[in-house]
Scaffold this motif. Structure first.
Motif, PDB file in Angstrom:
ATOM      1  N   ARG B  61      33.296   7.907  40.816  1.00  0.00           N
ATOM      2  CA  ARG B  61      34.550   7.534  40.150  1.00  0.00           C
ATOM      3  C   ARG B  61      35.740   7.846  41.058  1.00  0.00           C
ATOM      4  O   ARG B  61      35.880   8.970  41.561  1.00  0.00           O
ATOM      5  CB  ARG B  61      34.694   8.274  38.825  1.00  0.00           C
ATOM      6  N   ARG B  68      45.048  11.225  35.886  1.00  0.00           N
ATOM      7  CA  ARG B  68      43.732  10.645  35.570  1.00  0.00           C
ATOM      8  C   ARG B  68      42.610  11.559  36.067  1.00  0.00           C
ATOM      9  O   ARG B  68      41.590  11.728  35.408  1.00  0.00           O
ATOM     10  CB  ARG B  68      43.595   9.272  36.234  1.00  0.00           C
ATOM     11  N   GLU B  71      42.223  14.381  33.670  1.00  0.00           N
ATOM     12  CA  GLU B  71      41.511  13.935  32.459  1.00  0.00           C
ATOM     13  C   GLU B  71      40.006  13.905  32.705  1.00  0.00           C
ATOM     14  O   GLU B  71      39.213  14.345  31.866  1.00  0.00           O
ATOM     15  CB  GLU B  71      41.980  12.535  32.057  1.00  0.00           C
ATOM     16  N   ALA B  72      39.614  13.367  33.848  1.00  0.00           N
ATOM     17  CA  ALA B  72      38.185  13.297  34.178  1.00  0.00           C
ATOM     18  C   ALA B  72      37.591  14.699  34.349  1.00  0.00           C
ATOM     19  O   ALA B  72      36.452  14.962  33.930  1.00  0.00           O
ATOM     20  CB  ALA B  72      37.985  12.478  35.449  1.00  0.00           C
ATOM     21  N   GLU B  75      36.300  16.649  31.333  1.00  0.00           N
ATOM     22  CA  GLU B  75      34.983  16.301  30.774  1.00  0.00           C
ATOM     23  C   GLU B  75      33.870  17.145  31.395  1.00  0.00           C
ATOM     24  O   GLU B  75      32.750  17.154  30.902  1.00  0.00           O
ATOM     25  CB  GLU B  75      34.689  14.823  31.037  1.00  0.00           C
TER      26      GLU B  75
END
Lengths: 137, 119
Positions: B61, B68, B71-72, B75
């Motif tokens: 990714r 961003r 945010e990743a 996880e």
């Protein structure tokens, strides 16, 4: 011969305290300023504009290393090579035990220079660093 | 009195101008092979620069923006820590952005790994 009659008023020694207050003030200002200057005596760099960890002040870093935009390593106003940095880091570590140097790197400096700096510090036995940032956004 | 007032004034003017705040990011230092075969399931953020600018990669990714990336990273599990491998191309600001994203995502153990040239 005429003599002036002695005054019956008690003799008091009046001291002018103004110079004393002046000197005390001057000393106070001197120490305040030098203390502040010592804390701020650091190189002018455009640090990465990040918030940081917001954890408050840490312990004495033992060593402050500046990395300029052109990739020069500056310690206490002197430009140093990687070999000199390694020597200084080993000496400080020997004197102070485990240290966590502060690295103040210009945001525009090449990461390759930062990599070389970190590799040198690591090879000198330093396991962690503090990267200075400027909370600006 | 005027002397003292003037000096106090100078002091406050000077310290206001000079006292810019600094904060910090505190990575561990890893070797250039950090996060490699010897580590179990390492979580690595690669920081590179290409024609379009700074590029952050986690696995397959890609991210251009730090938000961003953060945010990743949220996880991912925090316990194993995070490796930030910075390749020679980007500026220091990109490396700092990746570490800030890791801090924002709640990673307390972040290891800076110098990327090898051409890696």
């Amino acid at each position: 011969m005429r003599f002036r009659a002695r005054s019956n008023r008690p003799r008091t020694l009046e001291q002018d305290l103004t110079p004393l207050i002046d000197v005390v003030f001057q000393l106070l200002i001197f120490f305040l300023t030098t203390t502040q200057l010592a804390a701020q005596a650091q190189m002018e760099l455009d640090l990465p504009r990040e918030r940081g960890e917001q954890r408050g002040g840490g312990r004495d870093p033992g060593l402050i290393v500046n990395l300029t935009r052109t990739g020069e390593i500056v310690i206490l106003d002197s430009t140093r090579s990687l070999q000199e940095l390694a020597t200084i880091a080993r000496r400080v570590r020997l004197e102070q035990g485990e240290i966590r140097p502060v690295v103040r790197a210009d945001r525009g400096a090449p990461a390759a220079a930062l990599n070389a700096l970190f590799t040198t510090l690591r090879e000198s036995g330093i396991e962690g660093v503090t990267l200075a940032v400027s909370p600006g956004r | 009195m005027i002397d003292a007032t003037f000096l106090l004034l100078c002091y406050f003017i000077f310290t206001t101008a000079a006292g810019r705040p600094e904060d910090r990011l505190s990575p561990q230092l890893g070797g250039s092979r950090g996060g490699g075969a010897s580590d179990l399931a390492p979580q690595i953020v690669e920081v590179r620069r290409d024609a379009e600018g700074d590029l952050f990669t986690i696995g397959t990714r890609n991210f251009r923006q730090r938000d961003r990336l953060a945010e990743a990273l949220r996880e991912l599990p925090r316990e194993p820590g995070l490796f930030v491998r910075v390749h020679p191309g980007p500026p220091v600001s990109a490396a700092a952005a990746a570490m800030q994203a890791a801090a924002d995502a709640g990673f307390e153990r972040v290891t800076y790994v110098p990327g090898e040239p051409g890696g």
